[in-house]
Design an enzyme around this catalytic site. Structure first.
Site, PDB file in Angstrom:
ATOM      1  N   SER A  68       3.033   2.300  -3.643  1.00 30.73           N
ATOM      2  CA  SER A  68       3.082   2.976  -4.937  1.00 30.73           C
ATOM      3  C   SER A  68       3.385   4.460  -4.763  1.00 30.73           C
ATOM      4  O   SER A  68       4.424   4.817  -4.230  1.00 30.73           O
ATOM      5  CB  SER A  68       1.779   2.713  -5.690  1.00 30.73           C
ATOM      6  OG  SER A  68       1.935   2.932  -7.070  1.00 30.73           O
ATOM      7  N   ASP A 196       3.726  -3.534  -8.561  1.00 30.07           N
ATOM      8  CA  ASP A 196       3.044  -2.536  -7.730  1.00 30.07           C
ATOM      9  C   ASP A 196       2.329  -3.161  -6.528  1.00 30.07           C
ATOM     10  O   ASP A 196       1.552  -4.110  -6.667  1.00 30.07           O
ATOM     11  CB  ASP A 196       2.020  -1.806  -8.603  1.00 30.07           C
ATOM     12  CG  ASP A 196       1.482  -0.545  -7.951  1.00 30.07           C
ATOM     13  OD1 ASP A 196       0.787  -0.660  -6.929  1.00 30.07           O
ATOM     14  OD2 ASP A 196       1.758   0.550  -8.462  1.00 30.07           O
TER      15      ASP A 196
END
Length: 308
Positions: A68, A196
């Site tokens: 991320s 993610d």
């Protein structure tokens, strides 16, 4: 700094890499260093302060893994941008709680290019504009052009399994790694639908075990603070629940096989999209950065000393 952490780190530094040898009058061989940069939204700006320590000491990590925001900052650093330049990028886009990831209102990227409301119910915001903005700061476009080997982590929505990306185009891989469910659009990659990486591997230091001599992990998952008499809003409840899940995964990974050095900057009061608070975040990261600096300086001293 914690004495136990220093002792363990020093012991690892004294251990020569496999196959290395040195005469009594030569410096100890350099251990390879792997850096794991975790997910955590705006808390991840703390990674910049950690990377600044490496720049100040003239040490280049041998491998970087990121999830991320860790993939965003790690990718820029692996492409050759120094920590100071990365800070300047986030300074340039600061200005609102959604700045770097959804606004960029004060940058050359138009807000309308970043927020296509109603386009798709799979994500509120489109991160493509932000990625184009980042890409404009480097000529690197693929993993094989990077100065430092890099792996970024995403998650396959359909299988629920972690996906490690280390080849092909760089910025689409970063886009997948930062596709927070419900906030950003997922990324299609063949038959995979990538979201993610923090949903499965928020601090991917396990990818470095066996690949480098020293594993340094930077946990920016943050913390939650009780505010007496104040109800928790829906947005905070949603994102903090995601944070709780990530922290549980990290605790399990640390219990299984911890890194050689675990850093957890205490960035209090920072929410997921508070990128405009970069100065405050970096200030709060100073104790963790100092801990790393002390340990790396100890390594430099050991490296310079002739082996006995």
């Amino acid at each position: 700094m914690p004495r136990l952490a220093f002792a363990l780190f020093t012991a690892a530094l004294l251990a020569a890499p496999p196959g290395a040898s040195a005469s009594p009058d030569t410096p100890s061989p350099r251990p390879t260093i792997g850096l794991a940069l975790g997910s955590g939204g705006a808390n991840g700006l703390a990674h910049i302060a950690i990377l600044q320590v490496f720049d100040d000491l003239g040490i280049v990590p041998d491998r970087i893994v990121g999830t991320s925001i860790g993939a965003v900052i790690g990718g820029l650093y692996a492409a050759g941008l120094p920590a100071e330049a990365i800070r300047d990028i986030f300074d340039d886009v600061a200005g609102s709680p959604l700045d770097a990831l959804s606004g960029l209102a004060e940058s050359e990227v138009e807000l309308s290019a970043l927020v296509p409301f109603g386009r798709d119910d799979a994500g509120l915001l489109d991160s493509a504009g932000f990625l184009r903005f980042l890409a404009a700061h480097t000529e690197v476009r693929s993993f094989d052009e990077l100065r430092i080997p890099l792996e970024v982590v995403a998650t396959d929505y359909w299988t629920g399994e972690s996906v490690t990306l280390d080849e092909g185009l760089l910025f689409p891989a970063i886009e997948a790694s930062m596709a927070v469910p419900g906030l950003f659009l997922p990324v299609h990659r063949g038959e995979q639908l990538l979201i993610d990486g923090g949903t499965t591997k928020p601090l991917p230091f396990d990818l470095l075990h066996g690949e480098v001599d020293l594993v340094i992990a930077v946990d920016v998952s943050g913390s939650r603070e009780r505010e007496d008499g104040k109800e928790v809003g829906l947005t905070d409840m949603l994102f903090n629940s995601f944070k709780i899940m990530q922290q549980a995964i990290i605790r399990q990974a640390l219990h299984h096989r911890p890194p050689d050095l675990y850093l957890r900057p205490e960035t209090r009061g920072v929410r997921l999209l508070h990128f405009y608070r970069i100065d405050e975040i970096l200030r709060q990261t100073e104790p963790a950065a100092d801990e790393l600096r002390d340990m790396l300086q100890g390594w430099l001293a050991l490296q310079a000393a002739p082996s006995s």
